[in-house]
Design an enzyme around this catalytic site. Structure first.
Site, PDB file in Angstrom:
ATOM      1  N   HIS A 176      -1.994   0.086   7.119  1.00 58.96           N
ATOM      2  CA  HIS A 176      -0.716  -0.643   7.138  1.00 58.96           C
ATOM      3  C   HIS A 176       0.345  -0.489   8.176  1.00 58.96           C
ATOM      4  O   HIS A 176       1.365  -1.331   8.004  1.00 58.96           O
ATOM      5  CB  HIS A 176       0.178   0.048   5.704  1.00 58.96           C
ATOM      6  CG  HIS A 176      -0.583  -0.267   4.321  1.00 58.96           C
ATOM      7  ND1 HIS A 176      -1.248  -1.726   3.893  1.00 58.96           N
ATOM      8  CD2 HIS A 176      -1.158   0.406   3.348  1.00 58.96           C
ATOM      9  CE1 HIS A 176      -1.640  -1.428   2.896  1.00 58.96           C
ATOM     10  NE2 HIS A 176      -1.888  -0.187   2.193  1.00 58.96           N
ATOM     11  N   ASP A 212     -10.398  -1.448   1.556  1.00 61.71           N
ATOM     12  CA  ASP A 212      -9.470  -0.656   0.920  1.00 61.71           C
ATOM     13  C   ASP A 212      -8.800  -1.624  -0.179  1.00 61.71           C
ATOM     14  O   ASP A 212      -8.894  -3.111   0.040  1.00 61.71           O
ATOM     15  CB  ASP A 212      -7.916  -0.396   1.573  1.00 61.71           C
ATOM     16  CG  ASP A 212      -7.139   0.548   1.056  1.00 61.71           C
ATOM     17  OD1 ASP A 212      -7.139   1.665   0.948  1.00 61.71           O
ATOM     18  OD2 ASP A 212      -6.154   0.051   0.362  1.00 61.71           O
ATOM     19  N   HIS A 214      -5.558  -2.244  -0.864  1.00 58.02           N
ATOM     20  CA  HIS A 214      -4.613  -3.163  -0.604  1.00 58.02           C
ATOM     21  C   HIS A 214      -5.112  -3.928   0.975  1.00 58.02           C
ATOM     22  O   HIS A 214      -5.867  -3.296   1.467  1.00 58.02           O
ATOM     23  CB  HIS A 214      -3.470  -2.041  -0.332  1.00 58.02           C
ATOM     24  CG  HIS A 214      -3.207  -1.271  -1.419  1.00 58.02           C
ATOM     25  ND1 HIS A 214      -3.654   0.080  -1.637  1.00 58.02           N
ATOM     26  CD2 HIS A 214      -2.314  -1.431  -2.426  1.00 58.02           C
ATOM     27  CE1 HIS A 214      -3.014   0.568  -2.708  1.00 58.02           C
ATOM     28  NE2 HIS A 214      -2.394  -0.456  -3.163  1.00 58.02           N
ATOM     29  N   ASP A 301      -9.545   3.384  -3.046  1.00 61.95           N
ATOM     30  CA  ASP A 301      -8.576   3.052  -4.206  1.00 61.95           C
ATOM     31  C   ASP A 301      -9.196   1.729  -5.083  1.00 61.95           C
ATOM     32  O   ASP A 301      -8.375   1.188  -5.970  1.00 61.95           O
ATOM     33  CB  ASP A 301      -7.194   2.855  -3.783  1.00 61.95           C
ATOM     34  CG  ASP A 301      -7.073   2.263  -2.486  1.00 61.95           C
ATOM     35  OD1 ASP A 301      -8.098   1.514  -2.117  1.00 61.95           O
ATOM     36  OD2 ASP A 301      -5.869   2.075  -1.719  1.00 61.95           O
TER      37      ASP A 301
HETATM   38  C1  SP5 Z   1      -3.196   3.328   2.275  1.00 67.33           C
HETATM   39  C2  SP5 Z   1      -2.861   2.864   1.140  1.00 67.33           C
HETATM   40  O1  SP5 Z   1      -3.613   2.768   0.212  1.00 67.33           O
HETATM   41  N1  SP5 Z   1      -1.431   2.574   0.910  1.00 67.33           N
HETATM   42  C3  SP5 Z   1      -1.007   2.079  -0.305  1.00 67.33           C
HETATM   43  C4  SP5 Z   1       0.416   2.187  -0.517  1.00 67.33           C
HETATM   44  C5  SP5 Z   1       0.779   1.507  -1.838  1.00 67.33           C
HETATM   45  N2  SP5 Z   1       2.155   1.966  -1.964  1.00 67.33           N
HETATM   46  C6  SP5 Z   1       2.954   1.483  -3.191  1.00 67.33           C
HETATM   47  C7  SP5 Z   1       2.484   1.987  -4.340  1.00 67.33           C
HETATM   48  C8  SP5 Z   1       3.224   1.632  -5.565  1.00 67.33           C
HETATM   49  C9  SP5 Z   1       2.513   2.570  -6.723  1.00 67.33           C
HETATM   50  N3  SP5 Z   1       2.933   2.125  -8.020  1.00 67.33           N
HETATM   51  C10 SP5 Z   1       2.293   3.008  -9.124  1.00 67.33           C
HETATM   52  C11 SP5 Z   1       2.349   2.742 -10.210  1.00 67.33           C
HETATM   53  C12 SP5 Z   1       2.028   3.630 -11.417  1.00 67.33           C
HETATM   54  N4  SP5 Z   1       3.152   4.514 -11.613  1.00 67.33           N
HETATM   55 ZN    ZN Z   2      -4.781   1.093  -0.407  1.00 64.78          ZN
END
Ligand code: SP5
Ligand code: ZN
Length: 362
Positions: A176, A212, A214, A301
């Site tokens: 990211h 990934d 994301h 993930d």
């Molecule tokens: C490297 C990578 O996988 N980065 C991912 C970043 C995501 N960050 C935002 C996460 C939002 C999480 N919300 C979770 C809801 C459950 N409580």
């Molecule tokens: Zn990710």
């Protein structure tokens, strides 16, 4: 398979704003510990990373950004802050000229868009150099990010010297991180640093395959105008998921880089069979590009039991993924990205590497 890791990575554990509450980040030092444990249990040996090459990072990151990361914690303390997690809170407003202006005629000359002013104040700088509040800077973040990127650089060097495959145990993750902003738990773009190192060492064209959950917005940003690195990412549809503002199918690259960026967004809840079809689309493009090496941004993930994601891949799908990637018959460097089912992360990592090595050997 060569495995590279660094102890420095354990020093960092950021904070993130999650559902209105600041929590210890999902991206934790325990992730590296579980991966290390599983790798050793699988009979693999771990090689420590060489020191990072900061000069080379200037080919992928903005100089001001790197200077900021190196000094942010000291600036934070000098400003009298007590909080352990330096985060931005004010971000540059969207220019009326550049994005979705209600007056499209005003956008005709993009050169008129002024540069975003850069504040002097550390709180302002945190907003200038970041794009999300899931990511903070602590006392040892810079050291850990350097340790992480050193793993990617070291693994790339070894690949350029003839190693068939390598795994860089990188945390914090990197995909990211853009040329000039941190976010999404990422500070330095490890996969981009690996691709850059392979080019520096004489390779001509590299593919980054980002699996990934994301979108790898940072890697896309860094290489968007370049045709020496093909960036191909399969991820959850950004309409529905972080990083929201990139990862759409119509982002294909610009200038010389036009045609050298490929996004395959898939809906929330995507199952393994549909995901594997998406991977096929990516592999076809990569095969056509005739690259000298592949860097895999290995986020785990997509796992069905990941606590912050919702794809449906199971352990055996990771093994299959490894085998499919081996089928490319190309030098391959795996760089760890996300994956937050922490206790399962090591087993899932080993599943990919076993799938790869099993298929590569046969
Ligand atoms: C490297 C990578 O996988 N980065 C991912 C970043 C995501 N960050 C935002 C996460 C939002 C999480 N919300 C979770 C809801 C459950 N409580
Ligand atoms: Zn990710």
């Amino acid at each position: 398979m060569l495995i590279i890791a660094s102890e420095l990575q354990r020093l960092h554990h950021g904070s993130e704003l999650d559902g209105g509450v600041v929590i210890a980040s999902w991206e934790s030092p325990a992730r590296a510990a579980y991966v290390t444990e599983a790798l050793i249990a699988s009979g693999r040996r771990i090689t420590p990373a060489d020191p990072p090459d900061l000069e080379e990072l200037h080919l992928i990151h903005d100089r001001g950004y790197l200077e900021f990361l190196a000094s942010a914690w000291d600036q934070w303390i000098a400003a009298g802050h007590q909080g352990p997690a330096a985060m931005g809170f004010a971000f540059p407003p969207r220019s009326a000229y550049r994005i979705s202006s209600p007056h499209p005629e005003a956008r005709s000359d993009e050169a008129q868009v002024p540069d975003t002013p850069r504040p002097d104040n550390i709180e302002g700088l945190l907003g200038y150099y970041s794009f999300a509040v899931d990511c903070s800077i602590g006392e040892h973040t810079w050291e850990a990010a350097l340790g992480s990127v050193a793993c990617a650089q070291t693994a790339a060097t070894r690949l350029s010297r003839g190693e068939r495959a390598a795994f860089a145990l990188c945390r914090p993750p990197g995909h990211h991180a853009t040329a000039n902003q941190f976010g999404g738990y990422c500070y330095l773009n490890n996969a981009a640093a690996a691709a850059q190192r392979l080019l520096t060492h004489g390779m001509h064209r590299i593919a980054v395959i980002d699996v990934d959950y994301h979108h790898g917005n940072g890697t896309q940003d860094i290489f968007y105008h370049r045709d020496d690195v093909l960036m191909a990412s399969i991820h959850c549809d950004p309409r529905q998921q972080f990083p929201y503002f990139s990862g759409y199918a119509d982002e294909i690259g610009t200038g010389a880089g036009r045609g050298w960026n490929l996004n395959v967004p898939l809906p929330r809840g995507t199952t393994a069979s549909r995901w594997m079809e998406g991977l096929d689309t990516i592999l076809e493009r990569v095969q056509a590009a005739q690259v000298d090496a592949v860097v895999v941004s290995l986020g785990l993930d997509t796992f069905a039991h990941d606590p912050i994601s919702d794809f449906g891949l199971e352990r055996e799908d990771f093994t299959q993924m490894g085998a499919i990637l081996a089928g490319m018959e190309c030098p391959t460097l795996f760089v760890l990205e996300g994956g937050y089912a922490t206790e399962e992360l090591g087993h899932n990592t080993v599943a990919v590497l076993d799938g790869f090595s099993g298929a590569a050997a046969s």
